[in-house]
Design a protein around this motif. Structure first.
Motif, PDB file in Angstrom:
ATOM      1  N   PHE A 345       0.812  -1.214   0.000  1.00  0.00           N
ATOM      2  CA  PHE A 345       0.000   0.000   0.000  1.00  0.00           C
ATOM      3  C   PHE A 345       0.853   1.275   0.000  1.00  0.00           C
ATOM      4  O   PHE A 345       0.442   2.292  -0.528  1.00  0.00           O
ATOM      5  N   ALA A 346       2.019   1.190   0.614  1.00  0.00           N
ATOM      6  CA  ALA A 346       2.801   2.404   0.886  1.00  0.00           C
ATOM      7  C   ALA A 346       3.676   2.849  -0.271  1.00  0.00           C
ATOM      8  O   ALA A 346       4.105   4.007  -0.322  1.00  0.00           O
ATOM      9  N   GLY A 347       3.952   1.935  -1.215  1.00  0.00           N
ATOM     10  CA  GLY A 347       4.850   2.302  -2.302  1.00  0.00           C
ATOM     11  C   GLY A 347       6.235   2.622  -1.753  1.00  0.00           C
ATOM     12  O   GLY A 347       6.856   1.805  -1.084  1.00  0.00           O
ATOM     13  N   LYS A 348       6.688   3.833  -1.996  1.00  0.00           N
ATOM     14  CA  LYS A 348       8.017   4.249  -1.530  1.00  0.00           C
ATOM     15  C   LYS A 348       7.984   4.951  -0.169  1.00  0.00           C
ATOM     16  O   LYS A 348       9.021   5.376   0.327  1.00  0.00           O
ATOM     17  N   SER A 349       6.802   5.058   0.417  1.00  0.00           N
ATOM     18  CA  SER A 349       6.679   5.775   1.692  1.00  0.00           C
ATOM     19  C   SER A 349       7.077   4.882   2.868  1.00  0.00           C
ATOM     20  O   SER A 349       6.270   4.119   3.409  1.00  0.00           O
ATOM     21  N   GLN A 350       8.328   4.965   3.253  1.00  0.00           N
ATOM     22  CA  GLN A 350       8.808   4.183   4.385  1.00  0.00           C
ATOM     23  C   GLN A 350       8.196   4.668   5.703  1.00  0.00           C
ATOM     24  O   GLN A 350       8.095   3.905   6.661  1.00  0.00           O
ATOM     25  N   GLU A 351       7.775   5.918   5.737  1.00  0.00           N
ATOM     26  CA  GLU A 351       7.121   6.448   6.948  1.00  0.00           C
ATOM     27  C   GLU A 351       5.819   5.714   7.220  1.00  0.00           C
ATOM     28  O   GLU A 351       5.505   5.383   8.366  1.00  0.00           O
ATOM     29  N   LEU A 352       5.038   5.462   6.146  1.00  0.00           N
ATOM     30  CA  LEU A 352       3.772   4.746   6.307  1.00  0.00           C
ATOM     31  C   LEU A 352       4.025   3.295   6.711  1.00  0.00           C
ATOM     32  O   LEU A 352       3.310   2.748   7.553  1.00  0.00           O
ATOM     33  N   VAL A 353       5.031   2.669   6.114  1.00  0.00           N
ATOM     34  CA  VAL A 353       5.377   1.287   6.475  1.00  0.00           C
ATOM     35  C   VAL A 353       5.757   1.200   7.948  1.00  0.00           C
ATOM     36  O   VAL A 353       5.287   0.319   8.680  1.00  0.00           O
ATOM     37  N   LYS A 354       6.590   2.124   8.399  1.00  0.00           N
ATOM     38  CA  LYS A 354       7.038   2.129   9.792  1.00  0.00           C
ATOM     39  C   LYS A 354       5.876   2.391  10.747  1.00  0.00           C
ATOM     40  O   LYS A 354       5.719   1.704  11.769  1.00  0.00           O
ATOM     41  N   ALA A 355       5.040   3.389  10.416  1.00  0.00           N
ATOM     42  CA  ALA A 355       3.890   3.731  11.269  1.00  0.00           C
ATOM     43  C   ALA A 355       2.898   2.574  11.332  1.00  0.00           C
ATOM     44  O   ALA A 355       2.356   2.257  12.398  1.00  0.00           O
ATOM     45  N   GLY A 356       2.646   1.939  10.189  1.00  0.00           N
ATOM     46  CA  GLY A 356       1.676   0.845  10.131  1.00  0.00           C
ATOM     47  C   GLY A 356       2.139  -0.398  10.859  1.00  0.00           C
ATOM     48  O   GLY A 356       1.365  -1.039  11.591  1.00  0.00           O
ATOM     49  N   ALA A 357       3.392  -0.760  10.688  1.00  0.00           N
ATOM     50  CA  ALA A 357       3.929  -1.947  11.357  1.00  0.00           C
ATOM     51  C   ALA A 357       3.904  -1.767  12.875  1.00  0.00           C
ATOM     52  O   ALA A 357       3.551  -2.693  13.624  1.00  0.00           O
ATOM     53  N   PHE A 358       4.257  -0.572  13.328  1.00  0.00           N
ATOM     54  CA  PHE A 358       4.216  -0.267  14.765  1.00  0.00           C
ATOM     55  C   PHE A 358       2.792  -0.394  15.308  1.00  0.00           C
ATOM     56  O   PHE A 358       2.558  -1.019  16.350  1.00  0.00           O
ATOM     57  N   GLY A 359       1.834   0.180  14.594  1.00  0.00           N
ATOM     58  CA  GLY A 359       0.446   0.139  15.040  1.00  0.00           C
ATOM     59  C   GLY A 359      -0.130  -1.265  15.035  1.00  0.00           C
ATOM     60  O   GLY A 359      -0.844  -1.658  15.973  1.00  0.00           O
ATOM     61  N   MET A 360       0.182  -2.044  14.006  1.00  0.00           N
ATOM     62  CA  MET A 360      -0.391  -3.384  13.889  1.00  0.00           C
ATOM     63  C   MET A 360       0.101  -4.316  14.993  1.00  0.00           C
ATOM     64  O   MET A 360      -0.663  -5.133  15.510  1.00  0.00           O
ATOM     65  N   ARG A 361       1.368  -4.204  15.357  1.00  0.00           N
ATOM     66  CA  ARG A 361       1.900  -5.057  16.425  1.00  0.00           C
ATOM     67  C   ARG A 361       1.135  -4.865  17.736  1.00  0.00           C
ATOM     68  O   ARG A 361       0.898  -5.818  18.475  1.00  0.00           O
ATOM     69  N   LEU A 362       0.724  -3.644  18.013  1.00  0.00           N
ATOM     70  CA  LEU A 362       0.014  -3.353  19.262  1.00  0.00           C
ATOM     71  C   LEU A 362      -1.487  -3.599  19.147  1.00  0.00           C
ATOM     72  O   LEU A 362      -2.103  -4.184  20.037  1.00  0.00           O
ATOM     73  N   PHE A 363      -2.074  -3.164  18.045  1.00  0.00           N
ATOM     74  CA  PHE A 363      -3.529  -3.216  17.875  1.00  0.00           C
ATOM     75  C   PHE A 363      -4.047  -4.655  17.800  1.00  0.00           C
ATOM     76  O   PHE A 363      -5.142  -4.964  18.280  1.00  0.00           O
TER      77      PHE A 363
END
Length: 459
Positions: A345-363
């Protein structure tokens, strides 16, 4: 043997497999709706497209609440009536549900058009997201009648003993959405409006298909003008049984509004977009479990109505075991491949990948336990009060209060943790009620097997 007769005599394991596999396949296809929408929106518009679809999600959840109110109530009512050898009342349930669906859909469209700006503001649509969210919202409104009718008739297919048609319908709808989404977004260049329009068209086509089926000669239950005539007792039963799912979805919509606003406050658009992706991935795991629940419902409803309580207990146990297996495997996959999944989903946006992975681990920390919430025994047997209480417990007792407490101490991390903590306590509560209810069935006698045969004099 008539499709509905087998519910009382065939092996519980075989029945659950026969009814749940088509439902799981169908619900997995249904889960692809969100996944496909967000995938194509991420390619066409980027993070703003995903965020716009995510902030409109409370409205879609509210629509689903009304679909479940009528659809679940109708499906369970049909199963109970067939278990009691009352075909005419089962047919009335379909007809009255259709009447209710049309009235509710028209009312929701009218209210949505009149108060669209206020609702979008409430959902948290602002700045550059607002124009995109408005387009998605308005087109989605006109898909309400089709979504509601499809939900009712798919449930009726399962309840009358035709899970394969239910599966084919949902697969067809997902396939149409997969074809129409890129066609409308990229070829016709409709952007986010194209995504909403693709969903509307897909659901419209399958709704017409199902209407023709129940109006024809191949269905066990027939849709007729006589069945549509309002029956107060049937309407009350449908609404009372479906009320648990309805209220749960409404509260879920309110929770989603608070969650979106909290995420935006502490993490901005990246956090909101992450939630949209997490939910799309999470539903790929949970909707198959909901499929098992849907496959279980006609078996439970029929046998509970016929007094075959041992079969009820066995079916519940098998459903819980199967659901837990799916959620555990799904959890492992999501945790192992979170970066790769977000990169889709993020394409080249590593910020979105980092934010999403962090959120998913907790949620999604307690995702393996989720089948305790999704396998809805009390709803299947028509026990409205307990079903309503358990459906509302997660959000009202746990998640909404936690959304005001945890972020105060842990900021963005606290927002994400509310999902896991509320899931844990609501699963624990559901387990206590279920164990107590199944224990009580020990002392109930089993009715003679002949009462499980429906339409015995029919050819």
């Amino acid at each position: 043997m008539n499709n509905s007769k087998m519910l009382g005599v065939e092996s519980c394991g075989k029945l659950l497999l026969k009814f749940s596999v088509p439902a799981v396949i169908g619900m997995t296809a249904n889960a692809l709706y969100d996944f496909i929408d967000r995938l194509f929106l991420s390619k066409a518009i980027g993070i703003l497209g995903i965020s716009a679809a995510t902030v409109v999600r409370p409205m879609l959840i509210t629509v689903m609440a009304f679909s479940l109110l009528i659809g679940v109530g109708t499906s369970v009512t049909i199963s109970l009536k067939l278990g009691q050898n009352d075909k005419s009342q089962a047919e009335k349930a379909i007809g009255n549900a259709m009447l209710l669906a049309v009235a509710v859909s028209l009312l929701l469209i009218l209210l949505g058009l009149l108060f669209k700006e206020q609702l979008l503001s409430l959902f948290g649509a602002k700045d550059e997201i607002l124009p995109l969210a408005r387009q998605f919202f308005i087109i989605s409104l006109f898909g309400i009648p089709f979504q509601t009718l499809a939900h009712i008739l798919i449930g009726a297919c399962r309840a009358e003993g035709n899970p394969k048609l239910s599966m084919l319908t949902m697969l067809s709808s997902a396939l149409l959405n997969f074809i129409l989404n890129p066609a409308f977004i990229f070829i016709l260049k409709l952007g986010i409006a194209g995504s909403a329009l693709a969903t509307l068209c897909s659901q419209g086509i399958v709704s017409i298909w199902l209407l023709l089926y129940f109006a024809g000669k191949n269905s066990v239950l027939r849709l007729s003008f006589k069945a549509v005539f309002p029956d107060t007792a049937i309407l009350i039963q449908i609404l009372s049984i479906g009320m648990a799912s309805f209220l749960a979805q409404l509260v879920s919509s309110a929770t989603m509004v608070i969650l979106n606003k909290s995420l935006y406050s502490y993490g901005g658009n990246y956090a909101v977009a992450s939630l949209g992706i997490i939910q799309a991935l999470m539903m790929l795991v949970l909707l198959p479990v909901i499929g098992i629940n849907q496959g279980m419902q006609p078996i439970l409803g029929y046998n509970y109505g016929a007094g075959n309580y041992q079969r009820v207990k066995k079916t519940v146990g098998l459903a819980l075991l199967s659901g837990t297996y799916i959620t555990t495997i799904g959890f492992i996959i999501l945790m192992l491949f979170q970066t790769q999944l977000f990169s889709l989903f993020a394409g080249k946006s590593q910020e979105l990948v980092k934010a999403g992975a962090f959120g998913m681990r907790l949620f999604l920390l307690v995702l393996p336990l989720s089948s305790l919430q999704k396998i809805e025994y009390f709803e299947a047997i028509g026990s409205a009060k307990i079903s309503i209480f358990l459906s509302l417990a997660k959000q009202l007792l746990f998640q909404i209060p936690l959304l005001f407490i945890l972020p105060y101490f842990y900021k963005l991390k606290g927002v994400w943790l509310t999902g896991a903590v509320s899931d844990f306590f609501s699963c624990l509560l559901s387990a206590v009620f279920l164990i107590a209810a199944l224990y009580k069935l020990k002392n109930k006698s089993r009715l003679p097997i002949k009462k499980t045969y429906v339409f015995e004099n029919e050819a």
